[in-house]
Design a protein around this motif. Structure first.
Motif, PDB file in Angstrom:
ATOM      1  N   TYR A  21      28.604  35.243  35.737  1.00 41.96           N
ATOM      2  CA  TYR A  21      27.274  35.487  35.184  1.00 41.96           C
ATOM      3  C   TYR A  21      27.057  34.376  34.175  1.00 41.96           C
ATOM      4  O   TYR A  21      27.693  34.361  33.124  1.00 41.96           O
ATOM      5  CB  TYR A  21      27.215  36.852  34.493  1.00 41.96           C
ATOM      6  CG  TYR A  21      27.437  38.011  35.455  1.00 41.96           C
ATOM      7  CD1 TYR A  21      26.435  38.415  36.337  1.00 41.96           C
ATOM      8  CD2 TYR A  21      28.653  38.681  35.492  1.00 41.96           C
ATOM      9  CE1 TYR A  21      26.640  39.462  37.225  1.00 41.96           C
ATOM     10  CE2 TYR A  21      28.858  39.734  36.375  1.00 41.96           C
ATOM     11  CZ  TYR A  21      27.847  40.120  37.239  1.00 41.96           C
ATOM     12  OH  TYR A  21      28.053  41.149  38.112  1.00 41.96           O
ATOM     13  N   PHE A  24      30.037  32.956  32.162  1.00 43.15           N
ATOM     14  CA  PHE A  24      31.072  33.983  32.042  1.00 43.15           C
ATOM     15  C   PHE A  24      31.675  34.307  33.410  1.00 43.15           C
ATOM     16  O   PHE A  24      30.948  34.645  34.347  1.00 43.15           O
ATOM     17  CB  PHE A  24      30.468  35.247  31.417  1.00 43.15           C
ATOM     18  CG  PHE A  24      31.416  36.400  31.368  1.00 43.15           C
ATOM     19  CD1 PHE A  24      32.435  36.429  30.426  1.00 43.15           C
ATOM     20  CD2 PHE A  24      31.317  37.451  32.271  1.00 43.15           C
ATOM     21  CE1 PHE A  24      33.329  37.480  30.387  1.00 43.15           C
ATOM     22  CE2 PHE A  24      32.208  38.507  32.240  1.00 43.15           C
ATOM     23  CZ  PHE A  24      33.213  38.515  31.292  1.00 43.15           C
ATOM     24  N   ALA A  26      33.305  36.724  35.617  1.00 44.26           N
ATOM     25  CA  ALA A  26      33.646  38.145  35.774  1.00 44.26           C
ATOM     26  C   ALA A  26      34.837  38.294  36.708  1.00 44.26           C
ATOM     27  O   ALA A  26      35.658  39.203  36.544  1.00 44.26           O
ATOM     28  CB  ALA A  26      32.448  38.917  36.302  1.00 44.26           C
ATOM     29  N   PRO A  45      41.532  46.887  31.273  1.00 44.97           N
ATOM     30  CA  PRO A  45      40.606  47.204  30.197  1.00 44.97           C
ATOM     31  C   PRO A  45      39.148  47.126  30.635  1.00 44.97           C
ATOM     32  O   PRO A  45      38.828  46.532  31.663  1.00 44.97           O
ATOM     33  CB  PRO A  45      40.905  46.141  29.128  1.00 44.97           C
ATOM     34  CG  PRO A  45      41.833  45.179  29.723  1.00 44.97           C
ATOM     35  CD  PRO A  45      42.336  45.701  31.024  1.00 44.97           C
ATOM     36  N   SER A  46      38.293  47.724  29.830  1.00 45.10           N
ATOM     37  CA  SER A  46      36.859  47.684  30.086  1.00 45.10           C
ATOM     38  C   SER A  46      36.393  46.224  30.143  1.00 45.10           C
ATOM     39  O   SER A  46      36.796  45.408  29.322  1.00 45.10           O
ATOM     40  CB  SER A  46      36.154  48.429  28.941  1.00 45.10           C
ATOM     41  OG  SER A  46      34.796  48.425  29.168  1.00 45.10           O
ATOM     42  N   GLY A  47      35.591  45.936  31.151  1.00 43.10           N
ATOM     43  CA  GLY A  47      35.044  44.580  31.274  1.00 43.10           C
ATOM     44  C   GLY A  47      35.961  43.607  31.984  1.00 43.10           C
ATOM     45  O   GLY A  47      35.672  42.400  32.051  1.00 43.10           O
ATOM     46  N   SER A  48      37.074  44.103  32.547  1.00 45.99           N
ATOM     47  CA  SER A  48      38.030  43.166  33.160  1.00 45.99           C
ATOM     48  C   SER A  48      37.652  42.776  34.584  1.00 45.99           C
ATOM     49  O   SER A  48      38.312  41.940  35.193  1.00 45.99           O
ATOM     50  CB  SER A  48      39.445  43.769  33.128  1.00 45.99           C
ATOM     51  OG  SER A  48      39.466  45.021  33.774  1.00 45.99           O
ATOM     52  N   GLY A  49      36.609  43.409  35.143  1.00 45.04           N
ATOM     53  CA  GLY A  49      36.145  42.989  36.467  1.00 45.04           C
ATOM     54  C   GLY A  49      36.471  43.948  37.592  1.00 45.04           C
ATOM     55  O   GLY A  49      36.214  43.647  38.764  1.00 45.04           O
ATOM     56  N   LYS A  50      36.989  45.125  37.265  1.00 51.60           N
ATOM     57  CA  LYS A  50      37.418  46.075  38.299  1.00 51.60           C
ATOM     58  C   LYS A  50      36.241  46.506  39.190  1.00 51.60           C
ATOM     59  O   LYS A  50      36.319  46.434  40.407  1.00 51.60           O
ATOM     60  CB  LYS A  50      38.060  47.319  37.647  1.00 51.60           C
ATOM     61  CG  LYS A  50      39.164  46.997  36.666  1.00 51.60           C
ATOM     62  CD  LYS A  50      39.719  48.246  35.991  1.00 51.60           C
ATOM     63  CE  LYS A  50      38.742  49.035  35.145  1.00 51.60           C
ATOM     64  NZ  LYS A  50      38.289  48.372  33.897  1.00 51.60           N
ATOM     65  N   SER A  51      35.163  46.953  38.529  1.00 54.40           N
ATOM     66  CA  SER A  51      33.994  47.394  39.309  1.00 54.40           C
ATOM     67  C   SER A  51      33.405  46.232  40.090  1.00 54.40           C
ATOM     68  O   SER A  51      33.055  46.381  41.262  1.00 54.40           O
ATOM     69  CB  SER A  51      32.883  47.919  38.395  1.00 54.40           C
ATOM     70  OG  SER A  51      33.284  49.073  37.786  1.00 54.40           O
ATOM     71  N   THR A  52      33.299  45.107  39.448  1.00 55.74           N
ATOM     72  CA  THR A  52      32.710  43.940  40.121  1.00 55.74           C
ATOM     73  C   THR A  52      33.504  43.627  41.380  1.00 55.74           C
ATOM     74  O   THR A  52      32.929  43.370  42.437  1.00 55.74           O
ATOM     75  CB  THR A  52      32.704  42.725  39.164  1.00 55.74           C
ATOM     76  OG1 THR A  52      32.032  43.099  37.961  1.00 55.74           O
ATOM     77  CG2 THR A  52      32.007  41.535  39.790  1.00 55.74           C
ATOM     78  N   GLU A 172      36.135  54.691  39.379  1.00 53.08           N
ATOM     79  CA  GLU A 172      36.330  55.659  38.289  1.00 53.08           C
ATOM     80  C   GLU A 172      35.708  57.027  38.631  1.00 53.08           C
ATOM     81  O   GLU A 172      34.838  57.526  37.903  1.00 53.08           O
ATOM     82  CB  GLU A 172      35.764  55.108  36.984  1.00 53.08           C
ATOM     83  CG  GLU A 172      36.395  53.764  36.642  1.00 53.08           C
ATOM     84  CD  GLU A 172      36.336  53.426  35.170  1.00 53.08           C
ATOM     85  OE1 GLU A 172      36.436  54.362  34.357  1.00 53.08           O
ATOM     86  OE2 GLU A 172      36.226  52.236  34.851  1.00 53.08           O
TER      87      GLU A 172
END
Ligand SMILES: Nc1ncnc2c1ncn2[C@@H]1O[C@H](COP(=O)(O)OP(=O)(O)OP(=O)(O)O)[C@@H](O)[C@H]1O
Length: 252
Positions: A21, A24, A26, A45-52, A172
């Motif tokens: 992005y 950045f 991701a 951790p949150s924001g580490s790219g798992k969902s992406t 999640e």
């Protein structure tokens, strides 16, 4: 892309996958092969790219670099068969995303009837079978708002299964649930795993990971920093970042 695809073709291959992005990153050079029938737990951790990462697999996100191959079919810019891929790849989200104005049964039959052009009677028979599997056959005629969060998530799982996918992605699935409802959803996922489903699950439920995962992956800052079977992952992680994360979430 059908069941006739060679059974030794991996379910999912991510090769040098990148997503950014602006400046950045991701996802940064993700390499991952998931065999058919394998169960992968992804944490980090949150924001580490798992969902992406998992959203790229059924193209809810478009990747910028590298390659994604799902059941032998490459997802590239020219892909015309994304609906076909989405039929093979079910996804369950943190929030259940059920249609509130439709009954449980209607939620489950909608896509098979619309997308797979299945006759209503057959779609309903399949839906009832999967509602049985997720242990709520008696809720078929209720509306989502009449169900608990755990029941709604089990409907969401049944709804995905009604498309008879080869791969299930979970993002999640228990993190929006009250604690007492988490195990009923995890138990359904354990059953699904025992049935041989290929599963990629983003979750911090480490008990589930120990019980079900063939491999646990730890992501940090858009990279896969650890990829190991649970027996190694939890006892002898190689990376300091994994150790720190585990000590935070496991409290030791
Ligand atoms: N549409 C977007 N625009 C800009 N940045 C984004 C966008 N979507 C995601 N990001 C950023 O990409 C990074 C990875 O996000 P992602 O949701 O994949 O993380 P995650 O590991 O799943 O986090 P969480 O555990 O909090 O869900 C985050 O820093 C996020 O802020």
């Amino acid at each position: 892309m059908t069941q006739s695809s060679a059974s030794d073709t991996p379910a999912v291959q991510l090769i040098g996958l990148g997503k950014h992005y602006g400046n950045f990153k991701a996802l940064d050079n993700i390499n991952l092969t998931v065999k058919r029938g394998e169960k992968i737990v992804v944490c980090g951790p949150s924001g580490s790219g798992k969902s992406t990462m998992i959203r790229c697999i059924n193209r809810l996100e478009e990747h910028d670099d590298g390659r994604i191959v799902v059941l032998g079919t490459e997802l590239d810019d020219d892909i015309g068969n994304i609906d076909e891929i989405r039929r093979e790849v079910g996804m369950v989200f943190q929030h259940f995303n059920l249609f509130p104005h439709m009954t449980v049964l209607e939620n489950c039959t909608l896509a098979p009837m619309r997308v797979r052009k299945m006759p209503r009677a057959e779609a309903e028979a399949i839906a009832r079978r999967y509602l049985e599997k997720v242990r709520i056959p008696e809720q078929a005629d209720k509306y989502p708002g009449q169900l608990s969060g755990g029941q709604q998530q089990r409907v969401a799982i049944a709804r995905s299964l009604c498309m008879q996918p080869h791969i299930m992605l979970f993002d999640e699935p228990t993190s929006a649930l009250d604690p007492e409802m988490i195990s009923e959803v995890l138990d359904v996922m354990v059953t699904l795993a025992a049935d041989g489903m290929t599963m990629i699950c983003v979750t911090h439920e480490m008990g589930f990971a120990r019980r079900v995962a063939d491999r646990v992956i730890f992501m940090d800052r858009g990279e896969i920093v650890e990829d190991a079977p649970p027996e190694t992952f939890f006892t002898a992680p190689r990376n300091e970042r994994t150790k720190k994360f585990l000590s935070q979430i496991l409290g030791h």
